[in-house]
Design a protein around this motif. Structure first.
Motif, mmCIF file in Angstrom:
data_model
loop_
_atom_site.group_PDB
_atom_site.id
_atom_site.type_symbol
_atom_site.label_atom_id
_atom_site.label_comp_id
_atom_site.label_asym_id
_atom_site.label_seq_id
_atom_site.Cartn_x
_atom_site.Cartn_y
_atom_site.Cartn_z
ATOM 1 N N ILE A 198 0.810 -1.041 -0.023
ATOM 2 C CA ILE A 198 -0.019 0.016 -0.136
ATOM 3 C C ILE A 198 0.848 1.224 -0.039
ATOM 4 O O ILE A 198 1.962 1.319 0.764
ATOM 5 C CB ILE A 198 -0.804 0.053 1.278
ATOM 6 N N ARG A 199 0.728 2.049 -1.130
ATOM 7 C CA ARG A 199 1.399 3.356 -1.009
ATOM 8 C C ARG A 199 0.457 4.475 -0.480
ATOM 9 O O ARG A 199 -0.314 4.746 -1.231
ATOM 10 C CB ARG A 199 2.040 3.481 -2.513
ATOM 11 N N PHE A 200 0.788 5.117 0.501
ATOM 12 C CA PHE A 200 -0.027 6.219 1.055
ATOM 13 C C PHE A 200 0.552 7.474 0.586
ATOM 14 O O PHE A 200 1.909 7.687 0.790
ATOM 15 C CB PHE A 200 -0.061 6.293 2.543
ATOM 16 N N GLU A 201 -0.102 8.366 -0.199
ATOM 17 C CA GLU A 201 0.499 9.684 -0.668
ATOM 18 C C GLU A 201 0.236 10.476 0.205
ATOM 19 O O GLU A 201 -0.930 11.382 0.146
ATOM 20 C CB GLU A 201 -0.291 10.056 -2.147
ATOM 21 N N ALA A 202 1.029 10.531 1.213
ATOM 22 C CA ALA A 202 0.682 11.460 2.445
ATOM 23 C C ALA A 202 1.395 13.025 2.122
ATOM 24 O O ALA A 202 0.853 13.971 2.939
ATOM 25 C CB ALA A 202 1.591 11.099 3.620
ATOM 26 N N GLY A 203 2.186 13.130 1.218
ATOM 27 C CA GLY A 203 2.557 14.507 1.200
ATOM 28 C C GLY A 203 1.626 15.584 0.739
ATOM 29 O O GLY A 203 1.530 16.352 1.338
ATOM 30 N N ASP A 204 0.671 15.193 -0.286
ATOM 31 C CA ASP A 204 -0.404 15.981 -0.724
ATOM 32 C C ASP A 204 -1.452 16.393 0.447
ATOM 33 O O ASP A 204 -1.892 17.583 0.723
ATOM 34 C CB ASP A 204 -1.258 15.530 -1.886
ATOM 35 N N TYR A 205 -1.691 15.304 1.161
ATOM 36 C CA TYR A 205 -2.418 15.397 2.297
ATOM 37 C C TYR A 205 -1.738 16.358 3.487
ATOM 38 O O TYR A 205 -2.528 17.258 4.070
ATOM 39 C CB TYR A 205 -2.918 14.015 2.865
ATOM 40 N N LEU A 206 -0.573 15.992 3.566
ATOM 41 C CA LEU A 206 0.058 16.951 5.046
ATOM 42 C C LEU A 206 0.344 18.403 4.475
ATOM 43 O O LEU A 206 0.155 19.247 5.044
ATOM 44 C CB LEU A 206 1.590 16.267 5.077
ATOM 45 N N ARG A 207 0.569 18.684 3.223
ATOM 46 C CA ARG A 207 0.526 19.998 2.600
ATOM 47 C C ARG A 207 -0.776 20.734 2.849
ATOM 48 O O ARG A 207 -0.872 21.937 3.326
ATOM 49 C CB ARG A 207 0.841 19.840 1.256
ATOM 50 N N LYS A 208 -1.858 19.930 2.665
ATOM 51 C CA LYS A 208 -3.348 20.597 2.503
ATOM 52 C C LYS A 208 -3.477 20.987 4.066
ATOM 53 O O LYS A 208 -3.812 22.027 4.634
ATOM 54 C CB LYS A 208 -4.226 19.688 2.178
ATOM 55 N N TYR A 209 -3.302 20.160 5.267
ATOM 56 C CA TYR A 209 -3.725 20.239 6.367
ATOM 57 C C TYR A 209 -2.349 20.742 7.629
ATOM 58 O O TYR A 209 -2.888 21.331 8.579
ATOM 59 C CB TYR A 209 -4.356 18.949 6.956
ATOM 60 N N HIS A 210 -1.351 20.817 6.765
ATOM 61 C CA HIS A 210 -0.217 21.206 7.805
ATOM 62 C C HIS A 210 0.638 22.307 6.906
ATOM 63 O O HIS A 210 1.730 21.985 6.748
ATOM 64 C CB HIS A 210 0.794 19.930 8.226
ATOM 65 N N GLY A 211 0.160 23.178 6.514
ATOM 66 C CA GLY A 211 0.614 24.230 5.652
ATOM 67 C C GLY A 211 1.988 24.731 5.946
ATOM 68 O O GLY A 211 2.581 25.338 4.950
ATOM 69 N N ASP A 212 2.337 24.638 7.047
ATOM 70 C CA ASP A 212 3.940 25.169 7.455
ATOM 71 C C ASP A 212 5.058 24.187 6.947
ATOM 72 O O ASP A 212 5.986 24.348 7.393
ATOM 73 C CB ASP A 212 3.842 25.459 8.852
ATOM 74 N N LEU A 213 4.682 23.301 6.203
ATOM 75 C CA LEU A 213 5.874 22.255 5.763
ATOM 76 C C LEU A 213 6.924 22.907 4.795
ATOM 77 O O LEU A 213 6.389 23.811 4.015
ATOM 78 C CB LEU A 213 5.275 21.100 5.006
ATOM 79 N N PRO A 214 8.104 22.231 4.887
ATOM 80 C CA PRO A 214 9.050 22.740 3.906
ATOM 81 C C PRO A 214 8.790 22.380 2.611
ATOM 82 O O PRO A 214 7.853 21.554 2.284
ATOM 83 C CB PRO A 214 10.342 22.390 4.440
ATOM 84 N N GLU A 215 9.593 23.120 1.598
ATOM 85 C CA GLU A 215 9.204 22.781 0.297
ATOM 86 C C GLU A 215 9.522 21.365 -0.014
ATOM 87 O O GLU A 215 8.581 20.566 -0.801
ATOM 88 C CB GLU A 215 10.220 23.503 -0.705
ATOM 89 N N PHE A 216 10.386 20.672 0.483
ATOM 90 C CA PHE A 216 10.601 19.273 0.577
ATOM 91 C C PHE A 216 10.401 18.567 1.776
ATOM 92 O O PHE A 216 11.155 18.539 2.834
ATOM 93 C CB PHE A 216 12.028 18.840 0.049
ATOM 94 N N PRO A 217 8.883 18.247 1.933
ATOM 95 C CA PRO A 217 8.433 17.622 3.021
ATOM 96 C C PRO A 217 9.398 16.337 3.482
ATOM 97 O O PRO A 217 9.968 15.813 2.741
ATOM 98 C CB PRO A 217 6.959 17.504 2.968
ATOM 99 N N PHE A 218 9.389 15.982 4.908
ATOM 100 C CA PHE A 218 10.051 14.986 5.466
ATOM 101 C C PHE A 218 9.316 13.558 4.885
ATOM 102 O O PHE A 218 10.100 12.544 4.494
ATOM 103 C CB PHE A 218 10.036 15.123 6.925
ATOM 104 N N LEU A 219 7.987 13.737 4.891
ATOM 105 C CA LEU A 219 7.162 12.537 4.474
ATOM 106 C C LEU A 219 6.404 12.790 3.107
ATOM 107 O O LEU A 219 5.802 13.852 3.034
ATOM 108 C CB LEU A 219 6.176 11.989 5.532
ATOM 109 N N ASP A 220 6.701 12.075 2.274
ATOM 110 C CA ASP A 220 5.698 12.120 1.056
ATOM 111 C C ASP A 220 4.981 10.874 0.659
ATOM 112 O O ASP A 220 3.835 10.921 1.045
ATOM 113 C CB ASP A 220 7.039 12.734 -0.106
ATOM 114 N N SER A 221 5.436 10.150 -0.075
ATOM 115 C CA SER A 221 4.804 8.839 -0.240
ATOM 116 C C SER A 221 5.560 7.563 0.785
ATOM 117 O O SER A 221 6.557 7.571 0.911
ATOM 118 C CB SER A 221 5.287 8.313 -1.646
ATOM 119 N N ILE A 222 4.466 7.228 1.344
ATOM 120 C CA ILE A 222 4.880 6.134 2.504
ATOM 121 C C ILE A 222 4.420 4.639 1.868
ATOM 122 O O ILE A 222 3.115 4.322 1.724
ATOM 123 C CB ILE A 222 3.930 6.504 3.612
#
Length: 115
Positions: A62-86
């Motif tokens: 299972i590949r969870f596409e967390a990056g898009d979700y995290l950017r939407k709800y945790h807007g203070d993330l850096p350009e290259f977030p720590f977690l993206d695809s899990i």
């Protein structure tokens, strides 16, 4: 009969992760892309992740596409977030229910075989 489900919880927000995209694939035997899904308001995929025809013993991802979700709800993330695809790889060995929950935050995640 084999069934597979997931439940994604955003531990930083203390609520289900609604709108998180994920995909399921079988790695062995007979590698195949099996489906693309989006979690509902409860952080789940209604009806499960595998059809009866797809559900055979083997290795899955299972590949969870967390990056898009995290950017939407945790807007203070850096350009290259720590977690993206899990990607979470796991084996299914026999009939039964398999549950792969994901506890998610912008800087960490956890999973286990649920019930």
């Amino acid at each position: 009969m084999i069934t597979l489900s997931t439940h994604v919880l955003d531990t930083a927000r203390g609520m289900p992760a609604e709108g998180l995209s994920l995909q399921i694939e079988r790695l062995t035997p007979m590698p195949d892309q099996l489906g693309l899904f989006t979690t509902n308001a409860d952080g789940r995929v209604p009806g499960g992740l595998l059809s009866p025809e797809q559900a055979v013993p083997g290795t899955y991802r299972i590949r969870f596409e967390a990056g898009d979700y995290l950017r939407k709800y945790h807007g203070d993330l850096p350009e290259f977030p720590f977690l993206d695809s899990i990607p979470i790889e796991f084996g299914i060995t026999a009939d039964g229910h398999y549950h792969v929950p994901l506890l998610l935050s912008p800087y960490g995640y956890s999973t286990y075989r649920g019930s």
